[in-house]
Every structure is written in structure tokens, then in C-alpha cells.
Design a protein around this motif. Structure first.
Motif: not given
Length: 240
Positions: A138-141, A185-197, A205-211, A213-214
Motif C-alpha cells: 500500500l505504501v508503494i502504491f 488505528v491511525a495507519w488503518t485510517i490513513f490507508a483507507g484515506w489514501a485508497a479513497w482518494v 494521507a501519504h505522510w501519515g502512512l510513512i510515520v 508504518s515506520l
């Protein structure tokens, strides 16, 4: 509702992950990557809920006819490994031999890891990278790095599955659990947000995914480097 019915309901909830996996696969076959990831995020959320419910309602005692651990592993292999690997290959993000290398590495090493009886540590963390390829893909996408970067990440994490490094379980690792659960929980929200847009390049959402995920990737290793007893001793010295 009887205790037996509650326990059985938890197994039924876990089994819905197979349905979400099929819906994600159908979306992937049609190249609808945003929809695929939305279904995988739903499956990820179910996977985060069913474990605590299983322990709360004592499914091993009240519904022993179903093996919840085996059911969970089957669905996890589909949603964490198989479908994300397929998406990485078919999306064109890793062309030519790199795509073939990625799907072979991911599916083979994950099959061995999921069957490894040493998967869990004493504090209910994972020993080695727990095959959460859905998170990496998902992060790669979202970020679309070069295929060399993607292949390097796949290779490093595949090796990390079989080295003595800890990776936190968001719900079961007690140490730092409030932070870890919040990050999951935050990762789940950011992932859903990234996919939604549809992985829009300017989405926050990309920055949220990075933080997030790390954190989820490195928290267990940090716990190994900072033993809990040493932390407690430092707190006592500071208090004294």
C-alpha cells in the motif's frame, strides 16, 4: 446470548475476512487498486478486532470445534500476502524480472514464516517481520518509488522474517501498547484515506502512512535495544 453463541460469533466475524479477501481479489483482477485496498483495509480492521474478542469470550473453551488460529492464518495469508503480491505484480509498479522476483520472494518466504512455530515471542510480539506485505505494498502504491527501491524493500523484509528481530503486535504486545494500538488505528485510517482518494500524490494521507508504518516497523526493534528493565531502573533512579 449464551457463551457458546458469543464464541461462535467471533469465529464467524473472523471468517468474514475471507469474503473481504475475495472482494479485494475481484477488484485487483479488474485493476481497481483503490477498491482492492479499501477491502483489504476492512479485512485489516476485522483482524484487529477479532483477536481481543476471541480472548474476551474464551473461544478456545466455548467454541473449540473451530481452530481460530488456523482460520486467522489462512485469511491473513490471503489478505496480507497473496493479494498484495498479485497487485504489486499486475500494477506495473515492478516491471519485468523484478515483478517476478518480488512475487516469488513474498509468497515463498511468507508460506514458510506462517508455518514457523517460533513466530511469537514471550511478550506476544513477532519474531521476525510478520509478513505484513499489505502494508508495504500500500505504501508503494502511495509513494510510487522506483522499482529498485521496491525490490530492495521486499528483499530486506524477506530476510527480516527469519532474523531475531522483534516486531510489535498492535494489540498483544503490552509494552507501549497504548501508543502502538493508536498507531495501528491511525495507519488503518490513513490507508483507507489514501485508497479513497485513489492515491492522489498530494494527499496528506501519504505522510501519515510513512510515520505510522515506520513506527510499527521499528518499535519492536527499539524495544530490543532499550530493555524494559533498564528503563524501569532509570525511572527509579530519577525518582530517588
Amino acid at each position: 446470548m449464551t457463551n457458546e453463541m458469543r464464541a461462535l460469533s467471533v469465529h464467524l466475524l473472523t471468517a468474514t475476512g475471507a469474503v473481504f479477501a475475495m472482494l479485494a481479489m475481484l477488484a485487483a483482477v479488474e485493476g481497481k487498486w483503490d477498491l482492492m485496498f479499501l477491502w483489504l483495509v476492512v479485512a485489516f480492521a476485522v483482524d484487529g478486532i477479532d483477536g481481543p474478542l476471541a480472548r474476551r469470550y474464551h473461544v478456545k473453551h466455548y467454541a473449540p470445534q473451530f481452530d481460530g488460529v488456523l482460520l486467522d492464518l489462512i485469511i491473513d495469508y490471503l489478505t496480507y500476502v497473496f493479494i498484495p503480491a498479485f497487485a504489486l505484480f499486475k500494477s506495473g509498479l515492478m516491471d519485468g524480472w523484478t515483478g517476478w522476483a518480488a512475487i516469488i520472494i513474498i509468497t515463498f518466504t511468507s508460506a514458510m514464516y506462517f508455518a514457523d512455530t517460533r513466530m511469537k515471542t514471550k511478550d506476544n510480539s513477532f519474531s521476525g517481520f510478520p509478513g505484513c506485505w499489505n502494508m508495504l505494498v500500500l505504501v508503494i502504491f502511495a509513494l510510487k518509488p522506483s522499482f529498485w527501491v521496491s525490490l530492495s524493500l521486499v528483499a530486506v523484509l524477506a530476510v527480516a522474517m527469519f532474523v531475531p528481530l522483534k516486531f510489535v503486535h498492535p494489540m498483544r504486545t503490552k509494552r507501549w501498547r497504548p501508543v502502538t494500538a493508536s498507531m495501528a488505528v491511525a495507519w488503518t485510517i490513513f490507508a483507507g484515506w489514501a485508497a479513497w482518494v485513489d492515491f492522489h500524490p498530494e494527499s496528506w494521507a501519504h505522510w501519515g502512512l510513512i510515520v505510522t508504518s515506520l513506527y510499527l516497523l521499528l518499535a519492536g526493534i527499539a524495544q530490543q535495544l532499550i530493555p524494559e528493565r533498564a528503563v524501569k531502573a532509570e525511572v527509579r533512579r530519577a525518582g530517588g
